[in-house]
Design a protein around this motif. Structure first.
Motif, PDB file in Angstrom:
ATOM      1  N   PRO A  63     115.610  38.217  70.052  1.00  0.00           N
ATOM      2  CA  PRO A  63     116.537  37.819  69.209  1.00  0.00           C
ATOM      3  C   PRO A  63     116.579  38.660  67.942  1.00  0.00           C
ATOM      4  O   PRO A  63     117.371  38.959  66.960  1.00  0.00           O
ATOM      5  N   GLY A  64     114.954  38.729  66.897  1.00  0.00           N
ATOM      6  CA  GLY A  64     114.879  39.467  65.305  1.00  0.00           C
ATOM      7  C   GLY A  64     115.453  40.498  65.638  1.00  0.00           C
ATOM      8  O   GLY A  64     115.976  41.113  64.923  1.00  0.00           O
ATOM      9  N   LYS A  65     115.200  41.596  67.354  1.00  0.00           N
ATOM     10  CA  LYS A  65     115.676  43.051  66.759  1.00  0.00           C
ATOM     11  C   LYS A  65     117.154  43.101  66.767  1.00  0.00           C
ATOM     12  O   LYS A  65     117.295  43.933  65.892  1.00  0.00           O
ATOM     13  N   ALA A  66     117.525  42.041  68.166  1.00  0.00           N
ATOM     14  CA  ALA A  66     118.976  42.338  67.765  1.00  0.00           C
ATOM     15  C   ALA A  66     119.587  41.735  66.618  1.00  0.00           C
ATOM     16  O   ALA A  66     121.009  42.440  66.472  1.00  0.00           O
ATOM     17  N   MET A  67     118.940  40.976  65.889  1.00  0.00           N
ATOM     18  CA  MET A  67     119.284  40.661  64.433  1.00  0.00           C
ATOM     19  C   MET A  67     119.469  41.265  63.467  1.00  0.00           C
ATOM     20  O   MET A  67     120.409  41.608  63.284  1.00  0.00           O
ATOM     21  N   ASP A  68     118.587  42.416  63.082  1.00  0.00           N
ATOM     22  CA  ASP A  68     118.339  43.036  63.106  1.00  0.00           C
ATOM     23  C   ASP A  68     119.373  45.125  63.000  1.00  0.00           C
ATOM     24  O   ASP A  68     119.879  45.111  62.158  1.00  0.00           O
ATOM     25  N   ALA A  69     119.570  44.729  64.520  1.00  0.00           N
ATOM     26  CA  ALA A  69     121.022  45.743  64.522  1.00  0.00           C
ATOM     27  C   ALA A  69     122.037  44.774  64.677  1.00  0.00           C
ATOM     28  O   ALA A  69     123.229  45.763  63.651  1.00  0.00           O
ATOM     29  N   PHE A  70     122.302  43.488  64.528  1.00  0.00           N
ATOM     30  CA  PHE A  70     123.811  44.069  63.780  1.00  0.00           C
ATOM     31  C   PHE A  70     124.287  43.591  62.125  1.00  0.00           C
ATOM     32  O   PHE A  70     124.868  43.688  61.675  1.00  0.00           O
ATOM     33  N   LEU A  71     122.419  43.662  61.280  1.00  0.00           N
ATOM     34  CA  LEU A  71     122.595  43.644  59.793  1.00  0.00           C
ATOM     35  C   LEU A  71     122.867  44.524  59.757  1.00  0.00           C
ATOM     36  O   LEU A  71     123.527  45.566  58.521  1.00  0.00           O
ATOM     37  N   THR A  72     121.909  45.599  60.177  1.00  0.00           N
ATOM     38  CA  THR A  72     122.444  47.199  60.306  1.00  0.00           C
ATOM     39  C   THR A  72     124.059  47.308  60.485  1.00  0.00           C
ATOM     40  O   THR A  72     124.002  48.302  60.192  1.00  0.00           O
ATOM     41  N   ALA A  73     124.506  46.211  61.609  1.00  0.00           N
ATOM     42  CA  ALA A  73     126.178  46.666  62.116  1.00  0.00           C
ATOM     43  C   ALA A  73     127.047  46.582  60.863  1.00  0.00           C
ATOM     44  O   ALA A  73     128.628  47.135  60.785  1.00  0.00           O
ATOM     45  N   GLY A  74     126.748  45.592  59.742  1.00  0.00           N
ATOM     46  CA  GLY A  74     127.298  45.123  58.935  1.00  0.00           C
ATOM     47  C   GLY A  74     128.308  44.053  58.636  1.00  0.00           C
ATOM     48  O   GLY A  74     128.586  43.696  57.767  1.00  0.00           O
ATOM     49  N   TYR A  75     127.103  43.093  59.611  1.00  0.00           N
ATOM     50  CA  TYR A  75     127.682  41.506  59.501  1.00  0.00           C
ATOM     51  C   TYR A  75     126.255  40.896  58.205  1.00  0.00           C
ATOM     52  O   TYR A  75     125.848  40.955  58.233  1.00  0.00           O
ATOM     53  N   ASP A  76     126.953  39.656  57.453  1.00  0.00           N
ATOM     54  CA  ASP A  76     126.228  39.042  57.109  1.00  0.00           C
ATOM     55  C   ASP A  76     124.612  38.080  57.747  1.00  0.00           C
ATOM     56  O   ASP A  76     125.367  38.253  59.209  1.00  0.00           O
TER      57      ASP A  76
END
Length: 102
Positions: free
Chosen positions: A65-78
């Motif tokens: 989930p940490g890696k997924a969160m990083d990917a979502f952050l990179t995609a522009g989500y807060d």
């Protein structure tokens, strides 16, 4: 980031996992032949299985989930949305997997 270091780490971890599997099988074989064909002690097998399962759960619950969160952050989500999406996807996948295995 250099891909050479990542590739070397990936191969090293794969080798370590393979060596661990080999050693675990070797322990089971040695214990079964030592006692004239008897199975290894159930407590040893249960402890080994629990340790392996615990490690896999740790990686799944903490790392993925940490890696997924990083990917979502990179995609522009807060950050809050990225955290919700990452854990929703993780636990949603777990529920879907359980439903498919039903």
């Amino acid at each position: 980031m250099s891909t050479g270091g990542s590739l070397t780490l990936a191969w090293a971890l794969t080798g370590a996992a393979s060596a661990s599997t080999f050693l675990g099988a070797l322990v089971a074989i040695v214990l079964s032949t030592r006692g004239h064909g008897e199975a290894p002690p159930k407590a040893l097998l249960a402890a080994s299985l629990a340790a392996a399962g615990g490690l896999m759960l740790f990686v799944a619950v903490v790392e993925l989930p940490g890696k997924a969160m990083d990917a979502f952050l990179t995609a522009g989500y807060d950050e809050a949305t990225a955290r919700i999406l990452a854990y929703s996807a993780f636990f949603g996948g777990a529920v879907l997997s359980a439903a498919l295995n039903w």
